[in-house]
Design an enzyme around this catalytic site. Sequence first.
Site, PDB file in Angstrom:
ATOM      1  N   HIS A 271       0.847  -1.249  -0.162  1.00 59.96           N
ATOM      2  CA  HIS A 271      -0.075  -0.137  -0.009  1.00 59.96           C
ATOM      3  C   HIS A 271       0.715   1.353   0.050  1.00 59.96           C
ATOM      4  O   HIS A 271       1.889   1.361   0.483  1.00 59.96           O
ATOM      5  CB  HIS A 271      -0.888   0.122   1.215  1.00 59.96           C
ATOM      6  N   ASP A 328      -7.905  -5.194  -0.886  1.00 55.54           N
ATOM      7  CA  ASP A 328      -8.310  -5.977  -2.069  1.00 55.54           C
ATOM      8  C   ASP A 328      -8.025  -7.530  -1.748  1.00 55.54           C
ATOM      9  O   ASP A 328      -8.635  -8.293  -2.766  1.00 55.54           O
ATOM     10  CB  ASP A 328      -7.700  -5.362  -3.150  1.00 55.54           C
TER      11      ASP A 328
END
Length: 392
Positions: A271, A328
């Site tokens: 991320h 996700d």
Amino acid sequence: LTGAITLDPGYKNSGSCQSEITFLDGEEGILRYRGYSIEELAEKADFLEVSYLVIFGELPTKDQLTKFENDIRKHTLVNEEMKNIIDGFPKTAHPMGVLSSLTSALTAFNPKPVNVENEKEMYEAVCKTMGKFLVIATWTYRKMKGYPLNYYDNTKGYVENFMRLMFEIPTEPYKMNPIVTNALDKLFILHADHEQNCSTSTVRIVGSSHAGLFASISAGVSALWGPLHGGANQAVLEMLEAIQADGGDAEKYMAKAKDKDDPFRLMGFGHRVYKNFDPRARIIKKAADEVLNDLGVDDPILDIAKKLEAAALVDDYFVSRKLYPNVDFYSGIIYRALGIPTDMFTVMFAIGRLPGWIAQWKEMRLNKEPIGRPRQVYTGYPLREFVPVEKR
Ligand code: SDX
């Protein structure tokens, strides 16, 4: 506002922005919408309640929430001529491309620019966007399936309507399942906003030229589509299915992800901001277990995901780079259990992120932020003389 940072006035041209909507701490794995923790909101609120909070800044009273739900219902009818636009797409078109086009096309049927300063007008634009976007998002699926395009049922809730709009066929009324609608409600809440991510920054920068709300959101849909961003939830499922087809050999894919000569990345990991666990991933992982258990679904893909996560969390390459599962990584497993096709996973992300896009666009315009104009460091040639073509 406790903990709010104050940027110097120069921030206006620094590509950064000030916002009161979402606070996240990447090191501590903290995410809050308007000061409320994501854990509490996912547990105790519903998606329209959180949408209202994100967009208008406060949790709605019971009357405000009922009014919001009813006012959205007033705007769920999509102009029939929009069907001519969707008919122009082949069945094979990716739903995100169709959704971005249909969202932009909404401007053609709602051409009057929104006066952001007028609270009534802005409220109506919010309800119109929340209502129409949900319908056209499900139309992208029905187009792929060759189903007739259908309409919102004002006797049902927002998330219930999503499932109905997606799966109901004229010969078979859709049978509501509270396990499914509760899971979806939670997933949409977890996606509602996330500070200045790629697609939200796109919505803000497009809106900063005073382009309309639908046009700005259409641009956000396109940015979200990318596999490094919202498209990752589809890429995660495709990766897990490839690992499953390959005999469940997670180690092989970990090696590929670490091989700098191999463009493969472990999708759903890493991320830009979270260098610790993504708090949403933690909630979604728990929800995946609960939903699959409640639905009686035994999906080996979930076991492969857990095996991959366990291996990565002790692997030096991932640990040293602080690569943890993100939002996700597990969401697609739940969508799959709910019968949502992989191609629609990123559309699900867009439906969840819609209130955040609206809220950030509204905040940027109310703050009278200047037109977005990131600067650059020039690394090209110094001045040089023109050379006529015959001498080149
Ligand atoms: C979302 O910004 C947001 O808030 C986004 C989002 C939201 O809610 O809006 O949270 C939603 O987009 C989540 C991210 C979904 N994307 C994926 O899961 C795709 C896989 N992950 C990546 O490609 C990657 O981690 C990014 C795109 C998310 C971040 O990319 P960066 O910033 O380039 O990663 P980094 O700088 O942290 O990378 C550091 C190192 C690099 O290796 P070295 O150069 O140090 O050797 O880690 C490597 C990267 O190559 N790396 C990975 C990796 N992610 C980073 N290696 C293998 N697999 C990965 N997934």
